[in-house]
Design an enzyme around this catalytic site. Sequence first.
Site, PDB file in Angstrom:
ATOM      1  CG  MET A 141       2.343  12.167   4.668  1.00 12.61           C
ATOM      2  SD  MET A 141       2.419  12.909   6.337  1.00 12.61           S
ATOM      3  CE  MET A 141       4.159  13.097   6.710  1.00 12.61           C
ATOM      4  CG  ASP A 186      -7.727   9.532   8.260  1.00 16.31           C
ATOM      5  OD1 ASP A 186      -9.044   9.915   7.665  1.00 16.31           O
ATOM      6  OD2 ASP A 186      -6.835   8.950   7.290  1.00 16.31           O
ATOM      7  N   GLY A 241       0.323   5.625   0.919  1.00 21.05           N
ATOM      8  CA  GLY A 241      -0.579   6.299   1.477  1.00 21.05           C
ATOM      9  C   GLY A 241      -0.158   7.799   1.220  1.00 21.05           C
ATOM     10  N   GLY A 290       0.800  -1.117  -0.131  1.00 22.45           N
ATOM     11  CA  GLY A 290       0.062  -0.122   0.047  1.00 22.45           C
ATOM     12  C   GLY A 290       0.811   1.210  -0.038  1.00 22.45           C
ATOM     13  CB  VAL A 338       1.978  -0.433   3.980  1.00 23.34           C
ATOM     14  CG1 VAL A 338       2.366  -1.710   5.038  1.00 23.34           C
ATOM     15  CG2 VAL A 338       1.514   0.660   4.740  1.00 23.34           C
TER      16      VAL A 338
END
Length: 467
Positions: free
Chosen positions: A108, A220, A106, A104, A111
């Site tokens: 910033m 979030d 994101g 993944g 992963v």
Amino acid sequence: MKQTHCLQEQIDSFLDGTLPEESLHEFEAHLESCSVCETALERRVADERFWNDTKRFLSDAPTEIKTRSGNEDAIASLQRIVSPTDDPEMIGRFAGYEVRAIVGVGGMGMVLKALDVALDRYVAIKVLHPLYATHSAARKRFEREAQAAAAVLHDNVIAIYGVDTWNGTPYLVMPYIKGESLQQRIDRQAPLEVEQTIEIAMQIARGLAAAHDQGLIHRDIKPANILMPSGVSRVIVTDFGLARASDDVSLTHSGMLAGTPQYMSPEQAMGLHLDYRSDLFSLGAVMFAMLTGRPPFRAESPYGVMRKITDARQRSVMEINASAPHWLSDLIDRLLEKSPDRRFESAHDVADHLEDCLAHLRQPATVVLPKLKPQRSKISNKLVYSVSAVVLLCVAMIAALALSERLTPTGNRRHEIASPSDVPVPLDGMSLWTIDDSALTEVEAEIRQLRRDLTNPNILSTEEILP
């Protein structure tokens, strides 16, 4: 007789378990040679999106994911910070880990799925994206995320194995969890069953309560940040990338927005000060999505979404999903109140209430359905201030009149003076004033009591002010 053509009825019977045993072996043999029936069977079990997600999840091949800019491949970015490895199945070596795949990317961070060579187990490594590695503010935010997440120890919050920096790149190590996100579950199964929705929401609330106890606001909460491990009924809150200590204003200043628009609280959308109840609004939006398949506020642009969050009221869950009970719809409406004061007091309260609701669903004959606590009055701050100003002005006028009766020059008293010798001699030719401030003291006491009454919802109600 060998089957030579496709029969949809047999597929349905096979899935229902009603296909006769004598036809079962024949049908299974037919599936091995008939791609049409095999495809039809797969579509009845789950939609194409589910199978694509399953293939992607089970695949060990590195996942090529574009960065936000769309100009650079994530693997190319990763190769700038990893060292060469002798294992041809790995992308490279990062610290003491062999990187197998990118799972993944994101805003910033990135992963990675990596093998912990020392412990011979797969872990998830979140590294600061190379594009931000030289940005001091981004590094501080990432380091704060790691510290915040590591401080929360709870079954419903992602565990942190370690936090470190390698080749100038900060990273944190987490368990590699096989399963899916709540967003994938919603995309595949929505609307979720009532009992499943409450159980998931209760665990999210427990995780939030643990974070709030550490002074952290997640900011979030959304289905994509809720992990659901395979084979267990446990959910895990992850991605504290936007979390901050409730008293920390060094990195996210007032007026700056952070979060996902569809699940923001009104105060977050307006860039106002947040407290823990902002996460409760997001939890209500997640519950809404579980029961309806979509977030409560939608628009063509992020700005339009935020306007709806701040100005519009969401549709009732019961209007979209008729199977949802009214008490659950009311509970979600309570969480989605515009004013934080009208939501639950804490995540602990939400979790306890949901636990009682779950117990009622499972044992309706013996467990009573819990009732929502009364809300605070719907008096707006502007109305309270207006009423306060008017009342205080009236009190001040009365105080002035009362004081004027008791504050007079000694030479002009209305009361008779018994003897001229009783009159004090004025200094500098000026009349001597005497002050009796007992009335002023009484007025001040009344003002203090009035202020307490105005902030007490049990004393001041809407009906007492509005006709």
